[in-house]
Design a protein around this motif. Structure first.
Motif, short mmCIF file in Angstrom:
data_model
loop_
_atom_site.label_atom_id
_atom_site.label_comp_id
_atom_site.label_asym_id
_atom_site.label_seq_id
_atom_site.Cartn_x
_atom_site.Cartn_y
_atom_site.Cartn_z
N THR A 126 38.00 -49.77 -49.13
CA THR A 126 37.28 -50.16 -48.02
C THR A 126 36.06 -49.39 -48.00
OG1 THR A 126 39.26 -51.01 -46.36
CG2 THR A 126 37.30 -50.16 -45.53
N GLN A 127 36.33 -48.04 -48.12
CA GLN A 127 35.18 -47.16 -48.41
C GLN A 127 34.21 -47.57 -49.48
OE1 GLN A 127 36.12 -43.02 -48.41
NE2 GLN A 127 34.00 -42.45 -48.32
N ASN A 128 34.85 -47.87 -50.58
CA ASN A 128 33.70 -48.15 -51.80
C ASN A 128 33.16 -49.74 -51.57
OD1 ASN A 128 32.77 -47.45 -54.48
ND2 ASN A 128 33.73 -49.74 -54.95
N ASN A 129 33.73 -50.46 -50.60
CA ASN A 129 33.18 -51.67 -50.13
C ASN A 129 31.74 -51.37 -49.32
OD1 ASN A 129 34.84 -53.29 -51.36
ND2 ASN A 129 36.24 -53.74 -49.57
N ARG A 130 31.79 -50.37 -48.58
CA ARG A 130 30.68 -49.96 -47.64
C ARG A 130 29.87 -49.26 -48.66
NH1 ARG A 130 34.84 -47.80 -44.32
NH2 ARG A 130 34.35 -45.64 -44.95
N ALA A 131 30.20 -48.54 -49.78
CA ALA A 131 29.31 -48.19 -50.65
C ALA A 131 28.42 -49.25 -51.50
CB ALA A 131 29.89 -47.09 -51.65
N GLN A 132 29.16 -50.15 -51.86
CA GLN A 132 28.42 -51.52 -52.41
C GLN A 132 27.58 -52.19 -51.43
OE1 GLN A 132 32.22 -53.84 -53.26
NE2 GLN A 132 32.12 -52.97 -55.30
N LEU A 133 28.02 -52.11 -50.17
CA LEU A 133 26.98 -52.85 -49.18
C LEU A 133 25.88 -51.74 -49.08
CD1 LEU A 133 26.77 -55.11 -46.97
CD2 LEU A 133 27.80 -53.44 -45.20
N LEU A 134 25.91 -50.75 -48.98
CA LEU A 134 24.73 -49.83 -48.99
C LEU A 134 23.96 -49.94 -50.03
CD1 LEU A 134 23.07 -47.59 -47.52
CD2 LEU A 134 24.56 -45.82 -48.69
N LYS A 135 24.41 -50.07 -51.28
CA LYS A 135 23.79 -50.34 -52.61
C LYS A 135 22.93 -51.54 -52.62
CE LYS A 135 25.13 -48.51 -56.37
NZ LYS A 135 25.89 -47.81 -57.34
N SER A 136 23.72 -52.69 -52.09
CA SER A 136 22.96 -53.88 -52.03
C SER A 136 21.76 -54.07 -51.05
CB SER A 136 24.13 -55.04 -51.55
OG SER A 136 24.18 -54.93 -50.29
N PHE A 137 21.82 -53.03 -50.03
CA PHE A 137 20.32 -53.25 -49.16
C PHE A 137 19.19 -52.74 -49.82
CE2 PHE A 137 23.61 -52.35 -45.52
CZ PHE A 137 23.82 -53.73 -45.30
N HIS A 138 19.35 -51.98 -51.04
CA HIS A 138 18.30 -51.56 -51.69
C HIS A 138 17.56 -52.36 -52.57
CE1 HIS A 138 20.45 -47.83 -50.45
NE2 HIS A 138 19.42 -47.10 -50.87
N GLN A 139 16.61 -53.31 -52.04
CA GLN A 139 16.00 -54.33 -52.75
C GLN A 139 14.47 -54.17 -52.70
OE1 GLN A 139 17.09 -57.97 -50.69
NE2 GLN A 139 19.16 -57.18 -50.61
N PRO A 140 14.02 -54.01 -54.02
CA PRO A 140 12.39 -53.94 -53.98
C PRO A 140 11.66 -55.27 -53.45
CG PRO A 140 13.68 -53.26 -56.06
CD PRO A 140 14.51 -53.93 -55.03
N GLY A 141 10.91 -54.63 -52.50
CA GLY A 141 10.09 -55.86 -51.75
C GLY A 141 10.96 -56.16 -50.43
N ASN A 142 12.16 -55.79 -50.38
CA ASN A 142 12.80 -56.17 -49.03
C ASN A 142 13.69 -54.73 -48.82
OD1 ASN A 142 14.05 -57.61 -46.85
ND2 ASN A 142 15.84 -58.22 -48.28
N PRO A 143 12.99 -53.89 -48.53
CA PRO A 143 13.55 -52.49 -48.56
C PRO A 143 14.83 -52.17 -47.34
CG PRO A 143 11.35 -52.34 -47.61
CD PRO A 143 11.60 -53.90 -48.34
N LEU A 144 15.56 -51.45 -47.54
CA LEU A 144 16.42 -50.91 -46.53
C LEU A 144 15.35 -49.86 -45.67
CD1 LEU A 144 19.12 -50.06 -45.08
CD2 LEU A 144 19.42 -48.34 -47.07
N VAL A 145 15.58 -49.85 -44.21
CA VAL A 145 14.71 -49.12 -43.64
C VAL A 145 15.71 -48.50 -42.60
CG1 VAL A 145 12.83 -49.01 -41.77
CG2 VAL A 145 12.76 -50.85 -43.31
N LEU A 146 15.52 -46.90 -42.55
CA LEU A 146 16.52 -46.15 -42.18
C LEU A 146 15.58 -45.33 -41.00
CD1 LEU A 146 18.12 -44.80 -45.73
CD2 LEU A 146 19.18 -46.02 -43.73
N ALA A 147 16.35 -45.14 -40.02
CA ALA A 147 15.65 -44.33 -38.75
C ALA A 147 16.67 -43.01 -38.69
CB ALA A 147 15.75 -44.98 -37.52
N ASN A 148 16.50 -42.01 -39.66
CA ASN A 148 17.46 -40.86 -39.99
C ASN A 148 17.74 -40.32 -38.64
OD1 ASN A 148 15.22 -41.11 -42.22
ND2 ASN A 148 16.95 -40.08 -43.15
N VAL A 149 19.23 -39.84 -38.69
CA VAL A 149 19.73 -39.34 -37.31
C VAL A 149 19.88 -37.75 -37.75
CG1 VAL A 149 20.61 -41.59 -36.61
CG2 VAL A 149 21.92 -40.18 -37.98
#
Length: 275
Positions: free
Chosen positions: A10-33
């Motif tokens: 389950t944790q690695n599935n979340r890692a895969q999801l996070l990795k998939s968000f990194h798309q050149p031209g469609n970036p992951l936007v993070l509001a750091n906490v």
């Protein structure tokens, strides 16, 4: 499948999801906490895909400078943030600074125990007060990924930060390091320009995005005017946008402004909730 193995999957599935968000031209936007409260506010937003910490803000919330933040201090804040991330089922990536020297392996294990699926790793060693030699910096990225894989998260996301510009090297040298970091398994490269410079110039962002295949993290300016916005960075083709401690800085200003209104005895605004 054992309970432990299922949890790791389950944790690695979340890692895969996070990795998939990194798309050149469609970036992951993070509001750091920086703490559980800010994490909850951000995690509750429908637009939030993932949570990310900012070590400078974490340190400030603890009343210390960024360079004084120890691994224990950092993990203390991440612990609360990780609980929020789990509650909202959001992937969490943590700012691990320079990896704390010889503590790097233990740091990664501790992050994974908390449910974290990615980290920022800098190539500027606080202990040495200078950049790691590039081969050593590469080996530290490889170590992070090896330890993560051994602990059930083979898709752990590394955002490899280089401080090449900060120490006076050229953008070409920063990009050369970035290419080595990507080859070592990093998902993205963050080229930090520093506050004195300040930051990267537009031409440098464009050059880095092109030469790194878009696998670039850019810190977007929110506390000064004239910086590139989300749409402009999307058009350039970056894969990740963050704001570092800037959200915290703006928040503190808003708190001070509201407190001053209280001191002046200003009337309550119509939409204010009375507890």
């Amino acid at each position: 499948m054992s309970i432990k193995a299922a949890a790791a999957e389950t944790q690695n599935n979340r890692a895969q999801l996070l990795k998939s968000f990194h798309q050149p031209g469609n970036p992951l936007v993070l509001a750091n906490v920086w703490d559980a409260l800010s994490a909850k506010a951000i995690a509750a937003l429908p637009s939030t895909k993932a949570l990310a910490t900012a070590s400078y803000a974490v340190a400030a919330a603890a009343g210390i400078e960024d360079q004084e933040l120890t691994l224990a201090d950092n993990l203390r804040a991440i612990t609360g943030i990780a609980k929020v991330a789990a509650t909202y089922n959001k992937p969490l990536t943590a700012d691990l600074q320079d990896g704390y020297g010889a503590e790097l392996q233990d740091a990664v294990k501790r992050l994974i125990e908390l449910g974290v699926v990615g980290c920022n790793l800098e190539d500027f060693s606080r202990g040495r007060n200078g950049l790691y030699e590039v081969d050593e910096a590469v080996s530290r990225i490889e170590l992070v990924l090896r330890v993560a894989a051994e602990n059930g998260v083979p898709d752990f996301v590394v955002n490899a930060r280089t401080d090449s510009l900060l120490v006076g090297l050229s953008i070409d040298e920063a990009i050369a390091r970035g290419k080595r970091y990507l080859a070592a398994g990093a998902t993205t490269v963050f080229i930090w320009g520093g506050r004195a410079r300040p930051g990267m110039r537009t031409a440098e962002v464009e050059q880095a995005a092109t030469e790194l295949g878009g696998r670039l993290n850019v810190s977007m300016a929110r506390v000064r005017t004239g910086g590139l916005g989300v749409q402009e960075l999307r058009d350039i083709g970056v894969a990740r946008i963050s704001v570092g401690p800037q959200l915290m800085m703006r928040t503190i200003g808003a708190v001070a402004e509201e407190a001053e209104k209280i001191y002046r005895g200003e009337p309550v605004e119509k939409d204010t909730v009375i507890l």
